[in-house]
Design a protein around this motif. Structure first.
Motif: not given
Length: 126
Positions: A5, A7, A13-14, A16-19, A30, A32, A118, A120
């Motif tokens: 993962i 980071s 950041t969140s 709830l999900y992996s960047q 992800s 973005t 958004s 990705r």
């Protein structure tokens, strides 16, 4: 195949999900958005501004995963307003001026106040 993962403090950041995820020679970024990581706020009401910040945030995640924009093989762009395509494309072309990766553009399915784009990415580092 191991997954790592990714980071980075340079991108929003969140919990709830992996960047991003690095799996073998691939780095998956992800979806973005154009949030300034310093303020936590969207960076303006113009599609060009939000596209520029989303691309910068994607670039930060790529770098954290050992990749760069030169390694990107695929990009997905989701637009809140399809009419913003030309403005998004104008800024996008600055990031990939030649030999751009494959890309799709579709309509964003969620309605978040002020959010216009958004982005990705998938990179291959081999």
């Amino acid at each position: 195949m191991a997954r790592e993962i990714i980071s980075t403090a340079n991108a929003p950041t969140s919990p709830l999900y992996s960047q991003g995820i690095k799996a073998g020679p691939h780095v998956f970024v992800s979806g973005t958005v154009g949030i300034d990581p310093g303020t936590g706020s969207l960076v303006g009401a113009a599609i060009q501004d939000q596209t520029r910040q989303a691309m910068a945030n994607c670039q930060a995640v790529l770098q954290a995963g050992g990749a760069s924009l030169d390694d990107v093989v695929e990009v997905g762009v989701l637009l809140t307003h399809p009419a913003d395509f030309a403005g998004m494309n104008e800024e996008y072309a600055r990031w990939f001026p030649s030999n751009p990766p494959t890309r799709y553009v579709a309509k964003l399915g969620v309605d978040l106040p002020g959010l216009l784009v958004s982005i990705r990415m998938t990179a291959f580092v081999g």
